[in-house]
Design an enzyme around this catalytic site. Structure first.
Site, PDB file in Angstrom:
ATOM      1  N   HIS A  48     -50.163 -33.867 117.054  1.00 38.72           N
ATOM      2  CA  HIS A  48     -49.807 -35.176 117.951  1.00 38.72           C
ATOM      3  C   HIS A  48     -48.142 -35.527 117.290  1.00 38.72           C
ATOM      4  O   HIS A  48     -47.683 -36.428 116.883  1.00 38.72           O
ATOM      5  CB  HIS A  48     -50.480 -36.468 117.669  1.00 38.72           C
ATOM      6  CG  HIS A  48     -50.156 -37.491 118.636  1.00 38.72           C
ATOM      7  ND1 HIS A  48     -49.198 -38.461 118.213  1.00 38.72           N
ATOM      8  CD2 HIS A  48     -50.498 -37.841 119.679  1.00 38.72           C
ATOM      9  CE1 HIS A  48     -49.195 -39.331 119.496  1.00 38.72           C
ATOM     10  NE2 HIS A  48     -50.065 -38.969 120.242  1.00 38.72           N
ATOM     11  N   ILE A  54     -45.720 -37.521 115.496  1.00 36.63           N
ATOM     12  CA  ILE A  54     -45.422 -38.976 115.335  1.00 36.63           C
ATOM     13  C   ILE A  54     -46.933 -39.436 115.009  1.00 36.63           C
ATOM     14  O   ILE A  54     -48.306 -38.765 115.650  1.00 36.63           O
ATOM     15  CB  ILE A  54     -44.900 -39.532 116.660  1.00 36.63           C
ATOM     16  CG1 ILE A  54     -45.827 -39.460 117.769  1.00 36.63           C
ATOM     17  CG2 ILE A  54     -43.600 -39.430 116.849  1.00 36.63           C
ATOM     18  CD1 ILE A  54     -45.365 -40.217 119.133  1.00 36.63           C
ATOM     19  N   GLY A  57     -50.671 -44.213 118.746  1.00 34.82           N
ATOM     20  CA  GLY A  57     -50.749 -45.548 118.567  1.00 34.82           C
ATOM     21  C   GLY A  57     -52.154 -46.309 118.236  1.00 34.82           C
ATOM     22  O   GLY A  57     -52.374 -47.324 117.684  1.00 34.82           O
ATOM     23  N   GLU A  62     -55.806 -49.170 114.263  1.00 37.81           N
ATOM     24  CA  GLU A  62     -57.009 -48.827 113.199  1.00 37.81           C
ATOM     25  C   GLU A  62     -56.379 -49.346 112.042  1.00 37.81           C
ATOM     26  O   GLU A  62     -57.130 -50.013 111.119  1.00 37.81           O
ATOM     27  CB  GLU A  62     -57.540 -47.442 113.273  1.00 37.81           C
ATOM     28  CG  GLU A  62     -58.378 -47.279 112.174  1.00 37.81           C
ATOM     29  CD  GLU A  62     -59.789 -47.797 112.191  1.00 37.81           C
ATOM     30  OE1 GLU A  62     -60.670 -48.002 111.523  1.00 37.81           O
ATOM     31  OE2 GLU A  62     -59.866 -48.366 113.478  1.00 37.81           O
TER      32      GLU A  62
END
Length: 139
Positions: A48, A54, A57, A62
């Site tokens: 990712h 990065i 989101g 979490e």
């Protein structure tokens, strides 16, 4: 009161690679502030995105939720389960090498349900914010 990773693992059921906070400080006003240094080898940044990693989101959310769980450290026979996520906003990407600071406050509680506001910052700059709820379930 500041807790290190080992003390956090005594409170939370999460374990690597899903333990996403390294320290948590509980303030006298009832807020919890957590930290996590993004090293770059985490499972959630490897794909990712390749070449431009990065933090997703959902991982930032979490992290905020795990920070909130520490507020209820005096209820060791309860499990915290996320029950809702509202108004999540992502303002800037978080990349490897950055330290995320999460800040969470419990806005209200009703029975086993607790309603929180959280934010994630890097170098004081807002990266993400959300409202969320969770239930304390006796084990």
């Amino acid at each position: 009161m500041k807790l290190d990773k080992q003390q956090i693992m005594e409170l939370l059921p999460h374990r690597p690679p899903m333990l996403l906070i390294e320290t948590v400080e509980l303030t006298e006003s009832g807020e919890a502030m957590g930290t996590y240094l993004v090293k770059g080898d985490e499972y959630f940044v490897n794909g990712h995105f390749p070449g431009q990693p990065i933090v997703p989101g959902v991982i930032l959310c979490e992290m905020m939720a795990q920070t909130a769980c520490v507020i209820f450290k005096d209820k060791p026979k309860c499990r915290t389960l996320l029950t809702g996520l509202n108004n999540a906003k992502f303002k800037r990407p978080v990349v490897p090498g950055e330290t995320i600071v999460t800040k969470v406050v419990v806005e209200k509680s009703k029975g086993p349900f607790h309603f929180c506001k959280g934010e994630a910052r890097v170098n004081g700059e807002l990266c993400a914010s959300t409202e969320f709820s969770f239930a304390l379930i006796p084990q």
